[in-house]
Design a protein around this motif. Structure first.
Motif: not given
Length: 331
Positions: A72, A184, A190, A215, A241-242, A245, A270
């Motif tokens: 990530n 998440g 999450a 994630y 979720a992010n 994702n 993010d």
């Protein structure tokens, strides 16, 4: 063989103790002898081993960093902020990962502690609170992207509840009503983002729909497949979720012949470097990653140096970054 401090001392014609003083930057050494030691060290290719130096001086200049998920980019950008501040203060980093597994994270934290670091920065940990408390008994600990009530632990977070609500508000303003959230799972923060999504949907008089995800891009693709199978008509927007994702979601929708944002709008979370790529152009919620890293390192060094004992709780405000993956719903 790696040259030792004894080798440097022999080459410079001084004692090992004097070489140690030079390597620690002690002002007790004359300029002439300092230059002789540094010249000998350069000729031999000697560089002091950080762990050995810490053990010898009983004052560590190492900071341990445990990253929940190396895949990530969010965490990589936080590490940038941690490293920049730590280096400016004369500290170095040791980094490992827990692979989003509580069991592996416990082992990763123990491994970092074996180096006797001055302190630990844990990024997005999923290890239970008891594991964090145990680590904090051995060294100062700062959590990033994870909340804690422990007085011995500092935290740096964004307001995930507000961030998720901002994503929903943006989609509602565009005219969306069928908005699904991919959460998440057991990942850090999450649950906070999920609460923000649910509250915002109910504020607008809409029915919240949450699908469990993770994630990761593979989890995003899987969740998109579930949407295609279970929903008719499809939701017109997804709060992922992010960012990682969200990329998985977009990829799966594209393979199914659906266009983003014409058929389905997608919002990530993010604002990683991935989101800004021209071919992706992801609308997302921005967390100030480098600033979060800097604040974490600063808080940790305050503990290390004994300038603060009470816990600090940094809560940063996220913001919406609009790109090309959101638009008005198709008629």
């Amino acid at each position: 063989m790696r040259p030792t401090m004894e080798d440097v001392a022999a080459r410079a014609g001084v004692s090992r103790a004097l070489v140690s003083l030079v390597m620690r930057g002690s002002p007790k050494v004359s300029q002439e002898r300092r230059e002789a030691v540094l010249r000998a060290a350069e000729e031999l290719g000697y560089s002091p081993h950080a762990v050995a130096r810490s053990l010898a001086s009983r004052t560590s200049t190492l900071l341990g960093v445990m990253v929940s998920d190396l895949h990530n980019p969010f965490f990589a950008e936080i590490v940038d902020g941690v490293e920049a501040f730590a280096r400016s203060e004369g500290f170095e980093l040791i980094i490992n990962t827990g692979g989003r597994s509580a069991t592996r994270e416990r082992a990763a934290v123990e491994s970092l502690l074996s180096f006797r670091p001055a302190g630990l920065v844990l990024l997005g940990p999923v290890v239970p609170a008891s594991g964090i408390a145990a680590a904090a008994e051995k060294a100062p600990v700062v959590l990033v992207a994870r909340e804690s009530r422990l007085s011995s632990v500092d935290t740096v977070n964004d307001d995930g509840k507000h961030g998720a609500a901002v994503a929903v508000d943006h989609l509602v303003e565009l005219g969306h009503r069928r908005i699904v959230h991919l959460d998440g799972g057991r990942g850090s923060q999450a649950a906070v983002r999920k609460r923000g999504y649910v509250a915002a949907m109910r504020k607008h008089g809409l029915e919240p729909v949450v699908l469990s995800s993770e994630y990761t891009d593979s989890a995003g693709a899987k969740a998109a497949g579930q949407l295609l199978e279970r929903f008719d008509p499809l939701p017109t927007a997804i709060v992922a979720a992010n960012d990682v994702n969200a990329v998985g979601v977009i990829s799966a929708l594209d393979e199914a012949g659906l266009r983003v944002p014409h058929d389905v709008s997608v919002v990530g979370y993010d604002n990683t470097s991935l989101a800004g790529l021209a071919r992706i152009g992801l609308t997302t919620i921005d967390q100030p990653r480098r600033e979060m890293g800097r604040l974490a390192a600063e808080a940790l060094l305050q503990r290390v140096r004994g300038s603060r004992a009470e816990p600090v709780r940094h809560l940063l405000q996220p913001r919406l970054v609009v790109r090309s993956t959101t638009g008005s719903p198709s008629s």
